[in-house]
Design a protein around this motif. Structure first.
Motif, PDB file in Angstrom:
ATOM      1  N   GLY A   8       0.822  -1.211   0.000  1.00 26.37           N
ATOM      2  CA  GLY A   8       0.000   0.000   0.000  1.00 26.37           C
ATOM      3  C   GLY A   8       0.850   1.252   0.000  1.00 26.37           C
ATOM      4  O   GLY A   8       1.639   1.473   0.916  1.00 26.37           O
ATOM      5  N   GLY A   9       0.681   2.061  -1.040  1.00 25.38           N
ATOM      6  CA  GLY A   9       1.468   3.291  -1.166  1.00 25.38           C
ATOM      7  C   GLY A   9       0.624   4.524  -0.940  1.00 25.38           C
ATOM      8  O   GLY A   9       0.733   5.516  -1.656  1.00 25.38           O
ATOM      9  N   GLU A  31       2.045  -0.952  -4.767  1.00 24.55           N
ATOM     10  CA  GLU A  31       0.827  -0.121  -4.831  1.00 24.55           C
ATOM     11  C   GLU A  31       0.198  -0.298  -6.218  1.00 24.55           C
ATOM     12  O   GLU A  31       0.884  -0.141  -7.226  1.00 24.55           O
ATOM     13  N   PRO A  32      -1.105  -0.603  -6.287  1.00 26.18           N
ATOM     14  CA  PRO A  32      -1.700  -0.842  -7.612  1.00 26.18           C
ATOM     15  C   PRO A  32      -1.959   0.418  -8.430  1.00 26.18           C
ATOM     16  O   PRO A  32      -2.037   0.365  -9.653  1.00 26.18           O
ATOM     17  N   LYS A  39      -8.047  10.600  -3.082  1.00 28.13           N
ATOM     18  CA  LYS A  39      -8.975   9.888  -2.184  1.00 28.13           C
ATOM     19  C   LYS A  39      -9.855  10.927  -1.511  1.00 28.13           C
ATOM     20  O   LYS A  39      -9.395  12.045  -1.263  1.00 28.13           O
ATOM     21  N   GLY A  42     -10.617  15.071   4.107  1.00 29.76           N
ATOM     22  CA  GLY A  42     -10.791  16.453   4.540  1.00 29.76           C
ATOM     23  C   GLY A  42      -9.577  17.315   4.235  1.00 29.76           C
ATOM     24  O   GLY A  42      -9.655  18.537   4.224  1.00 29.76           O
ATOM     25  N   GLY A 112       1.507  -3.024  -8.347  1.00 27.03           N
ATOM     26  CA  GLY A 112       0.965  -4.360  -8.109  1.00 27.03           C
ATOM     27  C   GLY A 112       0.100  -4.374  -6.876  1.00 27.03           C
ATOM     28  O   GLY A 112      -0.080  -3.351  -6.212  1.00 27.03           O
ATOM     29  N   VAL A 114      -0.808  -6.763  -3.365  1.00 31.65           N
ATOM     30  CA  VAL A 114      -0.482  -7.915  -2.526  1.00 31.65           C
ATOM     31  C   VAL A 114      -1.762  -8.715  -2.329  1.00 31.65           C
ATOM     32  O   VAL A 114      -2.763  -8.179  -1.841  1.00 31.65           O
ATOM     33  N   ALA A 137      -0.100  -1.626   4.863  1.00 28.47           N
ATOM     34  CA  ALA A 137      -0.586  -0.237   4.859  1.00 28.47           C
ATOM     35  C   ALA A 137      -1.644  -0.110   3.773  1.00 28.47           C
ATOM     36  O   ALA A 137      -1.651   0.844   2.995  1.00 28.47           O
ATOM     37  N   GLY A 161     -18.095   8.876   3.068  1.00 32.94           N
ATOM     38  CA  GLY A 161     -17.431  10.168   2.886  1.00 32.94           C
ATOM     39  C   GLY A 161     -17.497  10.615   1.433  1.00 32.94           C
ATOM     40  O   GLY A 161     -17.320   9.807   0.520  1.00 32.94           O
TER      41      GLY A 161
HETATM   42  C1  LIG Z   1     -14.163  11.847   4.290  1.00 29.71           C
HETATM   43  C2  LIG Z   1     -12.818  11.717   4.968  1.00 29.71           C
HETATM   44  C3  LIG Z   1     -12.179  12.845   5.470  1.00 29.71           C
HETATM   45  C4  LIG Z   1     -10.914  12.732   6.070  1.00 29.71           C
HETATM   46  N1  LIG Z   1     -10.286  13.862   6.491  1.00 29.71           N
HETATM   47  C5  LIG Z   1      -9.042  13.800   7.000  1.00 29.71           C
HETATM   48  C6  LIG Z   1      -8.338  14.981   7.351  1.00 29.71           C
HETATM   49  O1  LIG Z   1      -8.836  16.098   7.186  1.00 29.71           O
HETATM   50  N2  LIG Z   1      -7.091  14.864   7.861  1.00 29.71           N
HETATM   51  C7  LIG Z   1      -6.499  13.637   8.033  1.00 29.71           C
HETATM   52  O2  LIG Z   1      -5.343  13.588   8.500  1.00 29.71           O
HETATM   53  N3  LIG Z   1      -7.140  12.490   7.702  1.00 29.71           N
HETATM   54  C8  LIG Z   1      -8.388  12.551   7.186  1.00 29.71           C
HETATM   55  N4  LIG Z   1      -9.036  11.406   6.816  1.00 29.71           N
HETATM   56  C9  LIG Z   1      -8.378  10.125   7.044  1.00 29.71           C
HETATM   57  C10 LIG Z   1      -7.298   9.869   5.994  1.00 29.71           C
HETATM   58  O3  LIG Z   1      -7.844   9.979   4.700  1.00 29.71           O
HETATM   59  C11 LIG Z   1      -6.732   8.466   6.235  1.00 29.71           C
HETATM   60  O4  LIG Z   1      -6.298   8.383   7.570  1.00 29.71           O
HETATM   61  C12 LIG Z   1      -5.560   8.173   5.324  1.00 29.71           C
HETATM   62  O5  LIG Z   1      -5.959   8.107   3.988  1.00 29.71           O
HETATM   63  C13 LIG Z   1      -4.968   6.835   5.723  1.00 29.71           C
HETATM   64  O6  LIG Z   1      -3.879   6.591   4.882  1.00 29.71           O
HETATM   65  P1  LIG Z   1      -3.440   5.110   4.578  1.00 29.71           P
HETATM   66  O7  LIG Z   1      -2.177   5.182   3.808  1.00 29.71           O
HETATM   67  O8  LIG Z   1      -3.488   4.307   5.834  1.00 29.71           O
HETATM   68  O9  LIG Z   1      -4.628   4.491   3.690  1.00 29.71           O
HETATM   69  P2  LIG Z   1      -5.114   4.867   2.220  1.00 29.71           P
HETATM   70  O10 LIG Z   1      -4.967   6.309   1.946  1.00 29.71           O
HETATM   71  O11 LIG Z   1      -6.463   4.240   2.094  1.00 29.71           O
HETATM   72  O12 LIG Z   1      -4.078   4.093   1.289  1.00 29.71           O
HETATM   73  C14 LIG Z   1      -4.068   2.692   1.174  1.00 29.71           C
HETATM   74  C15 LIG Z   1      -3.350   2.339  -0.118  1.00 29.71           C
HETATM   75  O13 LIG Z   1      -3.217   0.924  -0.182  1.00 29.71           O
HETATM   76  C16 LIG Z   1      -3.445   0.497  -1.514  1.00 29.71           C
HETATM   77  N5  LIG Z   1      -3.852  -0.912  -1.434  1.00 29.71           N
HETATM   78  C17 LIG Z   1      -5.049  -1.420  -1.053  1.00 29.71           C
HETATM   79  N6  LIG Z   1      -5.011  -2.768  -1.066  1.00 29.71           N
HETATM   80  C18 LIG Z   1      -3.759  -3.115  -1.456  1.00 29.71           C
HETATM   81  C19 LIG Z   1      -3.098  -4.365  -1.653  1.00 29.71           C
HETATM   82  N7  LIG Z   1      -3.729  -5.534  -1.449  1.00 29.71           N
HETATM   83  N8  LIG Z   1      -1.811  -4.362  -2.069  1.00 29.71           N
HETATM   84  C20 LIG Z   1      -1.150  -3.184  -2.271  1.00 29.71           C
HETATM   85  N9  LIG Z   1      -1.731  -1.969  -2.097  1.00 29.71           N
HETATM   86  C21 LIG Z   1      -3.014  -1.942  -1.693  1.00 29.71           C
HETATM   87  C22 LIG Z   1      -4.520   1.438  -2.049  1.00 29.71           C
HETATM   88  O14 LIG Z   1      -4.488   1.519  -3.465  1.00 29.71           O
HETATM   89  C23 LIG Z   1      -4.129   2.762  -1.377  1.00 29.71           C
HETATM   90  O15 LIG Z   1      -3.303   3.567  -2.194  1.00 29.71           O
HETATM   91  C24 LIG Z   1     -10.303  11.467   6.209  1.00 29.71           C
HETATM   92  C25 LIG Z   1     -10.953  10.325   5.711  1.00 29.71           C
HETATM   93  C26 LIG Z   1     -12.190  10.446   5.094  1.00 29.71           C
HETATM   94  C27 LIG Z   1     -12.856   9.201   4.547  1.00 29.71           C
END
Ligand SMILES: Cc1cc2nc3c(=O)[nH]c(=O)nc-3n(C[C@H](O)[C@H](O)[C@H](O)COP(=O)(O)OP(=O)(O)OC[C@H]3O[C@@H](n4cnc5c(N)ncnc54)[C@H](O)[C@@H]3O)c2cc1C
Length: 224
Positions: A8-9, A31-32, A39, A42, A112, A114, A137, A161
């Protein structure tokens, strides 16, 4: 051998890979989706998050945030952050900055997904790559975490959202959180002439229906 394989990137995966590279470890991200990944978000980074980004060497462009205001349209309460600013940042800008920094530090980003994780005695293999450690991640609801039996029940009902941007000069340097009986609206200045609105609620319904629960905000966004 690869030290850290990151599934996950998104922000979490890229930040983990950057930190690993800063510590002298070899990190590979799978990352796919092509960068920059967008995304619904906020797009408000709090001062602690901004300081963490700076420690990673990541400095995205955005709009400084002085604090937070909560309002239900009639009453409001606000406070400034103590001693530091946050940042309103377009999600694509944040992702591009993290991605660029990771590449500068030599992190390999592989396109890719996982799907299966095989664990050996001292190694883990996923997406055809073998590493000493795997970081899942892959997002809030992480299917990998679930597949590995590490999931915890999420309290309360799920929420939906939606996000939209408005070409408007921001009217404040505060993040505004508007609330109604149906959910919240997060309003974040993200540029000189750009305001982001993220709507969060329990019901799945069109953006306009959701926004109608915040008449004062809707009037401000659509203008006279
Ligand atoms: C409506 C809304 C408002 C928000 N507002 C805020 C804000 O104002 N401030 C803030 O700090 N946070 C906010 N958040 C939360 C924030 O968006 C998340 O905390 C953040 O995106 C988490 O990042 P992450 O990398 O964990 O996950 P993600 O951003 O979801 O990234 C996960 C990545 O993993 C990849 N992936 C998925 N499955 C696989 C797999 N099997 N193999 C490889 N890659 C894969 C996906 O393509 C994706 O790129 C908000 C969320 C929402 C829904």
């Amino acid at each position: 051998m690869i030290d850290i394989l990151v599934a996950g990137g998104g922000p979490a995966g890229l930040a983990a890979a950057i930190r690993a590279a800063q510590a002298g470890l070899e990190a590979v991200v799978v990352e796919p989706r092509p960068a920059p990944v967008d995304k619904a978000c906020g797009e408000g980074i709090m001062p602690g998050g901004l300081a963490a980004l700076h420690r990673l060497g990541v400095r995205p462009a955005g709009h400084p945030l002085r604090g937070i205001r909560y309002t239900d349209g009639r009453r409001s309460a606000e406070a400034a952050f103590r001693g530091a600013y946050g940042l309103g940042v377009r999600r694509t800008e944040l992702h591009a900055a993290l991605h660029a920094r990771a590449e500068t530090l030599g992190v390999r980003i592989v396109e890719g997904k996982v799907r299966e994780v095989r664990q050996g005695r001292d190694t883990v293999t996923a997406a055809g790559l073998t590493a000493r450690w795997l970081i899942a991640a892959d997002g809030l609801h992480s299917p990998l975490r679930r597949a590995l039996g590490l999931d915890r029940p999420v309290p309360g009902p799920g929420r939906y959202g939606l996000r939209r941007h408005y070409r408007l000069a921001p009217w404040t340097d505060l993040v505004e959180v508007h609330w109604s009986p149906y959910g919240e609206a997060y309003v974040t200045p993200v540029g000189e002439r750009l305001v982001g609105v993220a709507l969060l609620g329990r019901d799945r319904r069109p953006y306009e229906d959701h926004l109608a629960a915040f008449p004062a905000l809707a009037a401000r966004l659509t203008g006279p």
